[in-house]
Scaffold this motif. Structure first.
Motif, PDB file in Angstrom:
ATOM      1  N   PRO A  74       0.815  -1.227   0.000  1.00  0.00           N
ATOM      2  CA  PRO A  74       0.000   0.000   0.000  1.00  0.00           C
ATOM      3  C   PRO A  74       0.850   1.280   0.000  1.00  0.00           C
ATOM      4  O   PRO A  74       0.904   2.025   0.978  1.00  0.00           O
ATOM      5  N   PHE A  75       1.497   1.548  -1.126  1.00  0.00           N
ATOM      6  CA  PHE A  75       2.385   2.714  -1.207  1.00  0.00           C
ATOM      7  C   PHE A  75       1.664   4.011  -0.866  1.00  0.00           C
ATOM      8  O   PHE A  75       2.280   4.940  -0.339  1.00  0.00           O
ATOM      9  N   GLY A  76       0.379   4.112  -1.134  1.00  0.00           N
ATOM     10  CA  GLY A  76      -0.378   5.311  -0.825  1.00  0.00           C
ATOM     11  C   GLY A  76      -0.488   5.599   0.661  1.00  0.00           C
ATOM     12  O   GLY A  76      -0.817   6.718   1.064  1.00  0.00           O
ATOM     13  N   GLN A  77      -0.207   4.606   1.503  1.00  0.00           N
ATOM     14  CA  GLN A  77      -0.275   4.774   2.950  1.00  0.00           C
ATOM     15  C   GLN A  77       1.112   4.931   3.576  1.00  0.00           C
ATOM     16  O   GLN A  77       1.240   4.977   4.789  1.00  0.00           O
ATOM     17  N   MET A  78       2.127   4.981   2.724  1.00  0.00           N
ATOM     18  CA  MET A  78       3.511   5.031   3.199  1.00  0.00           C
ATOM     19  C   MET A  78       4.131   6.384   2.875  1.00  0.00           C
ATOM     20  O   MET A  78       3.587   7.165   2.106  1.00  0.00           O
ATOM     21  N   TRP A  79       5.295   6.646   3.469  1.00  0.00           N
ATOM     22  CA  TRP A  79       6.066   7.809   3.060  1.00  0.00           C
ATOM     23  C   TRP A  79       6.276   7.717   1.560  1.00  0.00           C
ATOM     24  O   TRP A  79       6.486   6.637   1.000  1.00  0.00           O
ATOM     25  N   GLN A  80       6.269   8.869   0.884  1.00  0.00           N
ATOM     26  CA  GLN A  80       6.309   8.915  -0.580  1.00  0.00           C
ATOM     27  C   GLN A  80       7.548   8.254  -1.177  1.00  0.00           C
ATOM     28  O   GLN A  80       7.488   7.702  -2.276  1.00  0.00           O
ATOM     29  N   ASP A  81       8.670   8.276  -0.488  1.00  0.00           N
ATOM     30  CA  ASP A  81       9.902   7.704  -1.038  1.00  0.00           C
ATOM     31  C   ASP A  81       9.830   6.202  -1.254  1.00  0.00           C
ATOM     32  O   ASP A  81      10.510   5.660  -2.122  1.00  0.00           O
ATOM     33  N   GLY A  82       9.003   5.493  -0.485  1.00  0.00           N
ATOM     34  CA  GLY A  82       8.938   4.032  -0.554  1.00  0.00           C
ATOM     35  C   GLY A  82       8.634   3.491  -1.938  1.00  0.00           C
ATOM     36  O   GLY A  82       9.177   2.469  -2.351  1.00  0.00           O
ATOM     37  N   ARG A  83       7.811   4.175  -2.690  1.00  0.00           N
ATOM     38  CA  ARG A  83       7.443   3.705  -4.038  1.00  0.00           C
ATOM     39  C   ARG A  83       8.637   3.696  -4.976  1.00  0.00           C
ATOM     40  O   ARG A  83       8.617   3.034  -5.990  1.00  0.00           O
ATOM     41  N   SER A 132      13.225  -6.617  -5.301  1.00  0.00           N
ATOM     42  CA  SER A 132      13.559  -7.391  -6.502  1.00  0.00           C
ATOM     43  C   SER A 132      14.981  -7.948  -6.444  1.00  0.00           C
ATOM     44  O   SER A 132      15.438  -8.580  -7.389  1.00  0.00           O
ATOM     45  N   GLY A 133      15.681  -7.699  -5.330  1.00  0.00           N
ATOM     46  CA  GLY A 133      17.010  -8.266  -5.167  1.00  0.00           C
ATOM     47  C   GLY A 133      18.141  -7.318  -5.503  1.00  0.00           C
ATOM     48  O   GLY A 133      19.298  -7.731  -5.550  1.00  0.00           O
ATOM     49  N   GLN A 134      17.843  -6.047  -5.707  1.00  0.00           N
ATOM     50  CA  GLN A 134      18.888  -5.079  -5.999  1.00  0.00           C
ATOM     51  C   GLN A 134      19.302  -4.348  -4.723  1.00  0.00           C
ATOM     52  O   GLN A 134      18.514  -4.211  -3.787  1.00  0.00           O
ATOM     53  N   TYR A 135      20.551  -3.883  -4.716  1.00  0.00           N
ATOM     54  CA  TYR A 135      21.033  -3.052  -3.615  1.00  0.00           C
ATOM     55  C   TYR A 135      20.766  -1.605  -4.006  1.00  0.00           C
ATOM     56  O   TYR A 135      21.084  -1.184  -5.116  1.00  0.00           O
ATOM     57  N   VAL A 136      20.188  -0.824  -3.101  1.00  0.00           N
ATOM     58  CA  VAL A 136      19.759   0.534  -3.415  1.00  0.00           C
ATOM     59  C   VAL A 136      20.529   1.545  -2.569  1.00  0.00           C
ATOM     60  O   VAL A 136      20.630   1.388  -1.347  1.00  0.00           O
ATOM     61  N   GLN A 137      21.055   2.556  -3.239  1.00  0.00           N
ATOM     62  CA  GLN A 137      21.614   3.727  -2.572  1.00  0.00           C
ATOM     63  C   GLN A 137      20.814   4.907  -3.099  1.00  0.00           C
ATOM     64  O   GLN A 137      20.716   5.089  -4.323  1.00  0.00           O
ATOM     65  N   ALA A 138      20.226   5.679  -2.191  1.00  0.00           N
ATOM     66  CA  ALA A 138      19.352   6.758  -2.647  1.00  0.00           C
ATOM     67  C   ALA A 138      19.371   7.923  -1.680  1.00  0.00           C
ATOM     68  O   ALA A 138      19.619   7.761  -0.485  1.00  0.00           O
ATOM     69  N   THR A 139      19.091   9.097  -2.251  1.00  0.00           N
ATOM     70  CA  THR A 139      18.916  10.310  -1.467  1.00  0.00           C
ATOM     71  C   THR A 139      17.586  10.928  -1.876  1.00  0.00           C
ATOM     72  O   THR A 139      17.303  11.065  -3.072  1.00  0.00           O
ATOM     73  N   PHE A 140      16.783  11.257  -0.880  1.00  0.00           N
ATOM     74  CA  PHE A 140      15.477  11.878  -1.115  1.00  0.00           C
ATOM     75  C   PHE A 140      15.447  13.223  -0.404  1.00  0.00           C
ATOM     76  O   PHE A 140      15.769  13.315   0.784  1.00  0.00           O
ATOM     77  N   THR A 141      15.049  14.242  -1.136  1.00  0.00           N
ATOM     78  CA  THR A 141      14.891  15.569  -0.565  1.00  0.00           C
ATOM     79  C   THR A 141      13.405  15.896  -0.549  1.00  0.00           C
ATOM     80  O   THR A 141      12.706  15.703  -1.552  1.00  0.00           O
ATOM     81  N   PHE A 142      12.927  16.364   0.598  1.00  0.00           N
ATOM     82  CA  PHE A 142      11.509  16.627   0.791  1.00  0.00           C
ATOM     83  C   PHE A 142      11.199  18.120   0.721  1.00  0.00           C
ATOM     84  O   PHE A 142      12.021  18.965   1.083  1.00  0.00           O
ATOM     85  N   ALA A 143       9.981  18.430   0.276  1.00  0.00           N
ATOM     86  CA  ALA A 143       9.502  19.803   0.143  1.00  0.00           C
ATOM     87  C   ALA A 143       9.205  20.405   1.511  1.00  0.00           C
ATOM     88  O   ALA A 143       9.313  19.745   2.549  1.00  0.00           O
ATOM     89  N   ALA A 144       8.762  21.647   1.508  1.00  0.00           N
ATOM     90  CA  ALA A 144       8.438  22.368   2.748  1.00  0.00           C
ATOM     91  C   ALA A 144       7.352  21.672   3.559  1.00  0.00           C
ATOM     92  O   ALA A 144       7.297  21.824   4.776  1.00  0.00           O
ATOM     93  N   ASN A 165       7.280  18.621   4.159  1.00  0.00           N
ATOM     94  CA  ASN A 165       7.965  17.484   4.789  1.00  0.00           C
ATOM     95  C   ASN A 165       7.341  16.136   4.441  1.00  0.00           C
ATOM     96  O   ASN A 165       7.545  15.159   5.144  1.00  0.00           O
ATOM     97  N   GLU A 166       6.592  16.082   3.339  1.00  0.00           N
ATOM     98  CA  GLU A 166       5.969  14.835   2.888  1.00  0.00           C
ATOM     99  C   GLU A 166       6.241  14.548   1.420  1.00  0.00           C
ATOM    100  O   GLU A 166       6.343  13.394   1.030  1.00  0.00           O
ATOM    101  N   THR A 167       6.333  15.607   0.611  1.00  0.00           N
ATOM    102  CA  THR A 167       6.471  15.452  -0.830  1.00  0.00           C
ATOM    103  C   THR A 167       7.940  15.358  -1.228  1.00  0.00           C
ATOM    104  O   THR A 167       8.743  16.226  -0.855  1.00  0.00           O
ATOM    105  N   VAL A 168       8.293  14.315  -1.987  1.00  0.00           N
ATOM    106  CA  VAL A 168       9.654  14.181  -2.495  1.00  0.00           C
ATOM    107  C   VAL A 168       9.807  15.150  -3.668  1.00  0.00           C
ATOM    108  O   VAL A 168       9.076  15.060  -4.651  1.00  0.00           O
ATOM    109  N   VAL A 169      10.755  16.084  -3.549  1.00  0.00           N
ATOM    110  CA  VAL A 169      10.982  17.044  -4.632  1.00  0.00           C
ATOM    111  C   VAL A 169      12.228  16.712  -5.436  1.00  0.00           C
ATOM    112  O   VAL A 169      12.406  17.201  -6.542  1.00  0.00           O
ATOM    113  N   LYS A 170      13.088  15.868  -4.883  1.00  0.00           N
ATOM    114  CA  LYS A 170      14.292  15.453  -5.595  1.00  0.00           C
ATOM    115  C   LYS A 170      14.649  14.049  -5.141  1.00  0.00           C
ATOM    116  O   LYS A 170      14.570  13.737  -3.954  1.00  0.00           O
ATOM    117  N   LYS A 171      15.032  13.226  -6.105  1.00  0.00           N
ATOM    118  CA  LYS A 171      15.452  11.866  -5.760  1.00  0.00           C
ATOM    119  C   LYS A 171      16.650  11.476  -6.613  1.00  0.00           C
ATOM    120  O   LYS A 171      16.719  11.778  -7.792  1.00  0.00           O
TER     121      LYS A 171
END
Length: 104
Positions: free
Chosen positions: A54-63, A71-83, A85-91
Protein backbone atom coordinates in the motif's frame (compact mmCIF):
# COMPACT_ATOMS: atom_id res chain seq x y z
CA UNK A 1 20.51 -15.69 13.34
CA UNK A 2 21.92 -12.21 12.77
CA UNK A 3 24.25 -13.71 10.14
CA UNK A 4 21.20 -13.96 7.87
CA UNK A 5 20.74 -10.17 7.84
CA UNK A 6 21.17 -8.78 4.34
CA UNK A 7 21.77 -5.08 3.84
CA UNK A 8 19.52 -4.06 0.94
CA UNK A 9 19.66 -0.25 1.01
CA UNK A 10 21.37 2.88 2.26
CA UNK A 11 18.98 5.84 2.19
CA UNK A 12 19.57 9.51 2.94
CA UNK A 13 16.53 11.62 3.78
CA UNK A 14 16.94 15.40 3.59
CA UNK A 15 14.38 17.76 5.09
CA UNK A 16 15.69 21.29 4.32
CA UNK A 17 12.77 22.90 6.16
CA UNK A 18 13.14 20.64 9.17
CA UNK A 19 16.85 19.72 9.31
CA UNK A 20 16.51 17.81 12.58
CA UNK A 21 14.45 15.24 10.64
CA UNK A 22 17.25 14.57 8.12
CA UNK A 23 18.74 11.12 8.56
CA UNK A 24 20.65 8.20 7.08
CA UNK A 25 18.87 4.87 7.10
CA UNK A 26 20.39 1.42 6.60
CA UNK A 27 17.76 -1.12 5.47
CA UNK A 28 18.17 -4.82 6.17
CA UNK A 29 16.22 -7.88 5.15
CA UNK A 30 16.01 -11.01 7.26
CA UNK A 31 14.66 -13.81 5.06
CA UNK A 32 14.00 -16.18 7.96
CA UNK A 33 13.62 -15.82 11.70
CA UNK A 34 12.13 -17.38 14.79
CA UNK A 35 10.09 -15.68 17.45
CA UNK A 36 7.02 -13.52 17.63
CA UNK A 37 6.62 -10.26 15.76
CA UNK A 38 5.04 -7.59 17.97
CA UNK A 39 3.43 -4.24 17.42
CA UNK A 40 5.40 -1.21 18.61
CA UNK A 41 4.65 2.49 19.04
CA UNK A 42 5.98 3.08 15.52
CA UNK A 43 4.72 0.03 13.65
CA UNK A 44 1.87 -2.43 13.41
CA UNK A 45 3.26 -5.41 11.43
CA UNK A 46 1.23 -6.46 8.40
CA UNK A 47 2.03 -8.80 5.52
CA UNK A 48 1.35 -7.96 1.88
CA UNK A 49 1.92 -9.61 -1.44
CA UNK A 50 4.59 -7.66 -3.29
CA UNK A 51 2.02 -6.53 -5.85
CA UNK A 52 -0.30 -5.29 -3.07
CA UNK A 53 2.06 -3.07 -1.06
CA UNK A 54 0.00 0.00 0.00
CA UNK A 55 2.38 2.71 -1.21
CA UNK A 56 -0.38 5.31 -0.83
CA UNK A 57 -0.27 4.77 2.95
CA UNK A 58 3.51 5.03 3.20
CA UNK A 59 6.07 7.81 3.06
CA UNK A 60 6.31 8.92 -0.58
CA UNK A 61 9.90 7.70 -1.04
CA UNK A 62 8.94 4.03 -0.55
CA UNK A 63 7.44 3.71 -4.04
CA UNK A 64 10.85 4.56 -5.52
CA UNK A 65 13.27 2.35 -3.60
CA UNK A 66 11.30 -0.51 -2.02
CA UNK A 67 10.40 -2.34 -5.27
CA UNK A 68 14.07 -2.27 -6.27
CA UNK A 69 15.19 -3.71 -2.94
CA UNK A 70 12.47 -6.37 -2.99
CA UNK A 71 13.56 -7.39 -6.50
CA UNK A 72 17.01 -8.27 -5.17
CA UNK A 73 18.89 -5.08 -6.00
CA UNK A 74 21.03 -3.05 -3.61
CA UNK A 75 19.76 0.53 -3.41
CA UNK A 76 21.61 3.73 -2.57
CA UNK A 77 19.35 6.76 -2.65
CA UNK A 78 18.92 10.31 -1.47
CA UNK A 79 15.48 11.88 -1.12
CA UNK A 80 14.89 15.57 -0.56
CA UNK A 81 11.51 16.63 0.79
CA UNK A 82 9.50 19.80 0.14
CA UNK A 83 8.44 22.37 2.75
CA UNK A 84 5.44 20.16 3.64
CA UNK A 85 7.96 17.48 4.79
CA UNK A 86 5.97 14.83 2.89
CA UNK A 87 6.47 15.45 -0.83
CA UNK A 88 9.65 14.18 -2.49
CA UNK A 89 10.98 17.04 -4.63
CA UNK A 90 14.29 15.45 -5.60
CA UNK A 91 15.45 11.87 -5.76
CA UNK A 92 18.79 10.31 -6.65
CA UNK A 93 18.65 6.52 -6.87
CA UNK A 94 21.32 3.99 -7.78
CA UNK A 95 20.42 0.32 -7.95
CA UNK A 96 22.97 -2.41 -8.47
CA UNK A 97 23.22 -6.17 -8.08
CA UNK A 98 23.27 -7.29 -4.46
CA UNK A 99 26.89 -7.59 -3.23
CA UNK A 100 28.19 -11.12 -2.84
CA UNK A 101 29.50 -12.44 0.49
CA UNK A 102 33.06 -11.65 -0.60
CA UNK A 103 32.13 -8.04 -1.46
CA UNK A 104 30.45 -7.31 1.90
Amino acid sequence: DSCDLQKVAHLDFLFPNRPDWSQQVHVFCLPKWTGTIRESAEMRPQWFETSQIPFGQMWQDGRYWLPLALSGQYVQATFTFAADNETVVKKEIEASPMPTEEQR
